[in-house]
Scaffold this active site. Structure first.
Site, mmCIF file in Angstrom:
data_model
loop_
_atom_site.group_PDB
_atom_site.id
_atom_site.type_symbol
_atom_site.label_atom_id
_atom_site.label_comp_id
_atom_site.label_asym_id
_atom_site.label_seq_id
_atom_site.Cartn_x
_atom_site.Cartn_y
_atom_site.Cartn_z
ATOM 1 C CB ILE A 211 7.083 -0.503 9.006
ATOM 2 C CG1 ILE A 211 6.373 -1.286 10.126
ATOM 3 C CG2 ILE A 211 6.850 0.988 9.139
ATOM 4 C CD1 ILE A 211 4.861 -1.216 10.112
ATOM 5 C CE LYS A 212 5.661 0.934 0.344
ATOM 6 N NZ LYS A 212 4.697 1.036 -0.800
ATOM 7 C CB ILE A 213 11.157 3.514 6.017
ATOM 8 C CG1 ILE A 213 10.514 3.063 7.338
ATOM 9 C CG2 ILE A 213 12.033 4.751 6.229
ATOM 10 C CD1 ILE A 213 11.525 2.666 8.405
ATOM 11 C CB ILE B 196 1.044 -0.064 6.597
ATOM 12 C CG1 ILE B 196 0.303 1.255 6.846
ATOM 13 C CG2 ILE B 196 1.836 -0.503 7.832
ATOM 14 C CD1 ILE B 196 -0.797 1.150 7.890
ATOM 15 C CB THR C 235 -0.907 0.051 1.238
ATOM 16 O OG1 THR C 235 -0.097 0.257 2.409
ATOM 17 C CG2 THR C 235 -1.709 -1.229 1.402
#
Length: 372
Positions: A140-142, A109, A45
């Site tokens: 976790i998207k960074i 996300i 996402t």
């Protein structure tokens, strides 16, 4: 025995993730159908996806009304809506995560895109998202900004799995791998089980062609026109070469011996923007074992319908890819200028989507409070 193109991709060692998520996909069973029929084994996402999902349907109305009644702020409401969808998707993919020991069955996300230039803010938001979703198979998207690099290391060091996003340049990709390996070393020192920490590096493809093709058109020579549609694949193929190089070092061998799994390359932005190109270009031409391709549904459907899978299409391409990038440089197209521009545009697009989402949800909260 005849198999589908998506099955052939899976057989070649490529993982298909869907680049989309919404409450409707979950409740209607359409996402489960893609798992069952088209070999989808994960979901990504981003802020634009959530903005489209939440503002274009009534599926979130009841939840927004409940948040309004509870006195929640707009940020708290969006946090609740997005993490709920991701947690539910994690449950849907849990069987795949179990079978693959967490390699697939992943749902990503992203941290609030406004934090992309804030290292400490990104670290705090990543930990908050991880705790709220509370599922082993969340990523976790960074963003791979300069400020994001130390955040990536710190979040991995805390034992949290990470999807590094918005990578355009080869130099930045090297820095991302360095941040990953540094983070895994710290995680080991912190006593975490490295085999439980997973990561992918999202390298963007089609946007490179979109920008460089415009520059080639402006040059207008036959030599320039002959290079159209080649930069995105060349850039990604050399990135895979970088991956092979940096995960063959003694530094990595030490981490691997402690149970660490390599950070897999993920091809992002794989929907074709130019209708002159085959609609499966950034799928069938970037096949290799151990990579992920996250596709919008249109690209997934095209691949399933008529993709021609010929096995590994990356091995043996590095010299040709290097020639493409050298030829662009000889024409006066500055690589660093292009990739810096693409990173800036990508971040600004996500911030704009997030701001639109904030505005729309604020309006919905106000309407719900007035109606109460």
């Amino acid at each position: 025995m005849t198999t589908t193109p998506t099955q052939q991709l899976s057989d070649a060692g490529l993982s298909i993730w869907l680049d989309d998520l919404s409450r409707q996909r979950l409740s209607s069973g359409s996402l489960q159908k893609l798992i069952d029929q088209k070999n989808v084994v994960g979901v990504t996402t981003n802020p634009s996806i959530f903005q489209a999902a939440i503002t274009s349907s009534t599926d979130y109305d009841d939840a927004i009304t409940a948040q309004a009644a509870a006195g929640a702020s707009v940020e708290e409401t969006i946090f609740e809506l997005t993490t709920t969808d991701v947690a539910d998707a994690c449950d849907l993919f849990a069987p795949i995560a179990a079978v693959t020991e967490g390699v697939d069955g992943r749902v990503s996300i992203e941290v609030d895109p406004r934090l992309a230039w804030d290292t400490e803010g990104t670290i705090a938001e990543a930990k908050n998202l991880h705790a709220k979703v509370n599922k082993d198979n969340v990523l976790i998207k960074i963003p791979a900004t300069r400020e994001g690099l130390p955040a990536i290391s710190a979040v991995l060091a805390a034992g949290i799995s990470v999807n590094v996003t918005l990578i355009f340049s080869l130099a930045r990709y090297r820095a991302v791998i360095d941040a990953f390996q540094s983070g895994m070393k710290r995680a080991m020192e912190n006593g975490h089980d490295l085999s439980k920490i997973h990561s992918v590096a999202s390298f963007f493809v089609s946007r490179v062609d979109t920008e460089i093709d415009q520059r080639l058109d402006a040059i207008g020579t036959d030599e320039a026109k002959a290079l159209k549609g080649k930069a995105g694949l060349a850039n990604a193929r050399i990135a895979y070469h970088v991956y092979e190089e940096l995960f063959s070092t003694e530094r990595w061998a030490v981490l691997a011996a402690a149970g660490a799994r390599p950070q897999r390359p993920l091809w992002a932005s794989t929907g074709v923007k130019d209708p002159a190109y085959p609609d499966t270009l950034y799928v069938t031409e970037l096949v290799a074992a151990g990579v992920v391709n996250t596709m919008p549904e249109k690209t997934l459907d095209a691949t399933f319908d008529h993709g021609i899978v010929t096995g590994d299409t990356i091995a043996g391409t590095y010299e040709e890819a290097s020639v493409v990038l050298s030829s662009l440089r000889n024409l006066g197209i500055t690589y660093n200028e292009v990739v810096d521009q693409l990173e800036s545009e990508g971040l600004n697009k996500f911030v704009a989507s997030w701001n639109d989402l904030l505005s729309d949800v604020e309006s919905a909260l106000t309407a719900a409070r007035n109606a109460a």
